[in-house]
Design a protein around this motif. Structure first.
Motif, PDB file in Angstrom:
ATOM      1  N   ARG A  25      14.877  71.054  43.052  1.00  0.00           N
ATOM      2  CA  ARG A  25      14.970  71.358  41.622  1.00  0.00           C
ATOM      3  C   ARG A  25      16.424  71.537  41.205  1.00  0.00           C
ATOM      4  N   LYS A  26      17.216  72.224  42.031  1.00  0.00           N
ATOM      5  CA  LYS A  26      18.637  72.411  41.735  1.00  0.00           C
ATOM      6  C   LYS A  26      19.376  71.084  41.724  1.00  0.00           C
ATOM      7  N   LEU A  27      19.004  70.182  42.633  1.00  0.00           N
ATOM      8  CA  LEU A  27      19.631  68.860  42.671  1.00  0.00           C
ATOM      9  C   LEU A  27      19.365  68.102  41.379  1.00  0.00           C
ATOM     10  N   PHE A  28      18.122  68.124  40.911  1.00  0.00           N
ATOM     11  CA  PHE A  28      17.802  67.433  39.669  1.00  0.00           C
ATOM     12  C   PHE A  28      18.438  68.118  38.463  1.00  0.00           C
ATOM     13  N   ALA A  29      18.578  69.435  38.506  1.00  0.00           N
ATOM     14  CA  ALA A  29      19.276  70.138  37.428  1.00  0.00           C
ATOM     15  C   ALA A  29      20.741  69.701  37.379  1.00  0.00           C
ATOM     16  N   ALA A  30      21.338  69.457  38.541  1.00  0.00           N
ATOM     17  CA  ALA A  30      22.723  68.969  38.576  1.00  0.00           C
ATOM     18  C   ALA A  30      22.817  67.575  37.963  1.00  0.00           C
ATOM     19  N   THR A  68       5.119  77.591  54.531  1.00  0.00           N
ATOM     20  CA  THR A  68       5.043  77.759  53.076  1.00  0.00           C
ATOM     21  C   THR A  68       6.388  78.178  52.516  1.00  0.00           C
ATOM     22  N   ALA A  69       7.047  79.112  53.178  1.00  0.00           N
ATOM     23  CA  ALA A  69       8.374  79.556  52.729  1.00  0.00           C
ATOM     24  C   ALA A  69       9.367  78.417  52.815  1.00  0.00           C
ATOM     25  N   PHE A  70       9.290  77.628  53.875  1.00  0.00           N
ATOM     26  CA  PHE A  70      10.202  76.494  54.024  1.00  0.00           C
ATOM     27  C   PHE A  70       9.975  75.475  52.918  1.00  0.00           C
ATOM     28  N   ASN A  71       8.715  75.171  52.623  1.00  0.00           N
ATOM     29  CA  ASN A  71       8.407  74.208  51.564  1.00  0.00           C
ATOM     30  C   ASN A  71       8.877  74.713  50.205  1.00  0.00           C
ATOM     31  N   PHE A  72       8.721  75.997  49.948  1.00  0.00           N
ATOM     32  CA  PHE A  72       9.180  76.566  48.683  1.00  0.00           C
ATOM     33  C   PHE A  72      10.697  76.436  48.561  1.00  0.00           C
ATOM     34  N   GLU A  73      11.412  76.743  49.652  1.00  0.00           N
ATOM     35  CA  GLU A  73      12.875  76.625  49.634  1.00  0.00           C
ATOM     36  C   GLU A  73      13.306  75.186  49.430  1.00  0.00           C
ATOM     37  N   GLN A  74      12.626  74.256  50.057  1.00  0.00           N
ATOM     38  CA  GLN A  74      12.942  72.838  49.875  1.00  0.00           C
ATOM     39  C   GLN A  74      12.724  72.432  48.417  1.00  0.00           C
ATOM     40  N   GLY A  75      11.645  72.905  47.834  1.00  0.00           N
ATOM     41  CA  GLY A  75      11.374  72.594  46.430  1.00  0.00           C
ATOM     42  C   GLY A  75      12.430  73.158  45.507  1.00  0.00           C
ATOM     43  N   GLN A  76      12.884  74.367  45.786  1.00  0.00           N
ATOM     44  CA  GLN A  76      13.938  74.980  44.975  1.00  0.00           C
ATOM     45  C   GLN A  76      15.241  74.191  45.089  1.00  0.00           C
ATOM     46  N   ARG A  77      15.554  73.742  46.298  1.00  0.00           N
ATOM     47  CA  ARG A  77      16.776  72.937  46.477  1.00  0.00           C
ATOM     48  C   ARG A  77      16.674  71.612  45.733  1.00  0.00           C
ATOM     49  N   ARG A  86      12.830  61.414  31.555  1.00  0.00           N
ATOM     50  CA  ARG A  86      11.687  62.339  31.575  1.00  0.00           C
ATOM     51  C   ARG A  86      11.358  62.768  32.993  1.00  0.00           C
ATOM     52  N   GLU A  87      11.471  61.830  33.929  1.00  0.00           N
ATOM     53  CA  GLU A  87      11.184  62.153  35.330  1.00  0.00           C
ATOM     54  C   GLU A  87      12.201  63.142  35.885  1.00  0.00           C
ATOM     55  N   VAL A  88      13.476  62.924  35.593  1.00  0.00           N
ATOM     56  CA  VAL A  88      14.524  63.831  36.075  1.00  0.00           C
ATOM     57  C   VAL A  88      14.368  65.212  35.449  1.00  0.00           C
ATOM     58  N   LEU A  89      14.110  65.262  34.156  1.00  0.00           N
ATOM     59  CA  LEU A  89      13.900  66.545  33.498  1.00  0.00           C
ATOM     60  C   LEU A  89      12.703  67.282  34.089  1.00  0.00           C
ATOM     61  N   SER A  90      11.631  66.576  34.339  1.00  0.00           N
ATOM     62  CA  SER A  90      10.455  67.209  34.945  1.00  0.00           C
ATOM     63  C   SER A  90      10.762  67.742  36.336  1.00  0.00           C
TER      64      SER A  90
END
Length: 108
Positions: free
Chosen positions: A19-24, A8-17, A57-61
């Motif tokens: 999200r940061k990629l799409f924010a970039a 679960t922690a690994f999946n959360f970290e992957q999701g955060q990474r 819209r997909e990238v923003l989401s």
């Protein structure tokens, strides 16, 4: 039990990474629109068109940003100011902006 917590922690970290990629990607789109605004004068229109598109819209989401009309207007306003994202996110720019707001508040 411990494996479930680790996964679960690994999946959360992957999701955060991710999200940061799409924010970039969003920041890069803003920089491109600012460059278009300086060169052609159509930056706010370009970022609005991108943000309203299916890909935008997909990238923003995926970046964790709700792709609604208020966000589109905010992106357009940011582009119209003409301040590149690297400068706008810097500490010096933030301090300068806060000092300017404080000066304006004292004058009022």
């Amino acid at each position: 039990m411990l494996d479930t917590i680790d996964s679960t922690a690994f999946n959360f970290e992957q999701g955060q990474r991710a999200r940061k990629l799409f924010a970039a990607v969003v920041l890069a789109a803003l920089d491109d629109a600012i460059a278009d605004d300086k060169k052609y004068g159509n930056g706010p229109d370009q970022i609005a068109r991108w943000a309203r598109s299916r890909d935008g819209r997909e990238v923003l989401s995926c970046a964790g940003i709700d792709p609604n009309e208020r966000v589109v207007k905010g992106l357009m306003e940011f582009v119209s100011k003409g301040v590149r994202t690297s400068v706008a996110l810097s500490r010096e720019e933030s301090e300068r902006r806060h000092a300017l707001e404080a000066d304006q508040a004292e004058a009022a």
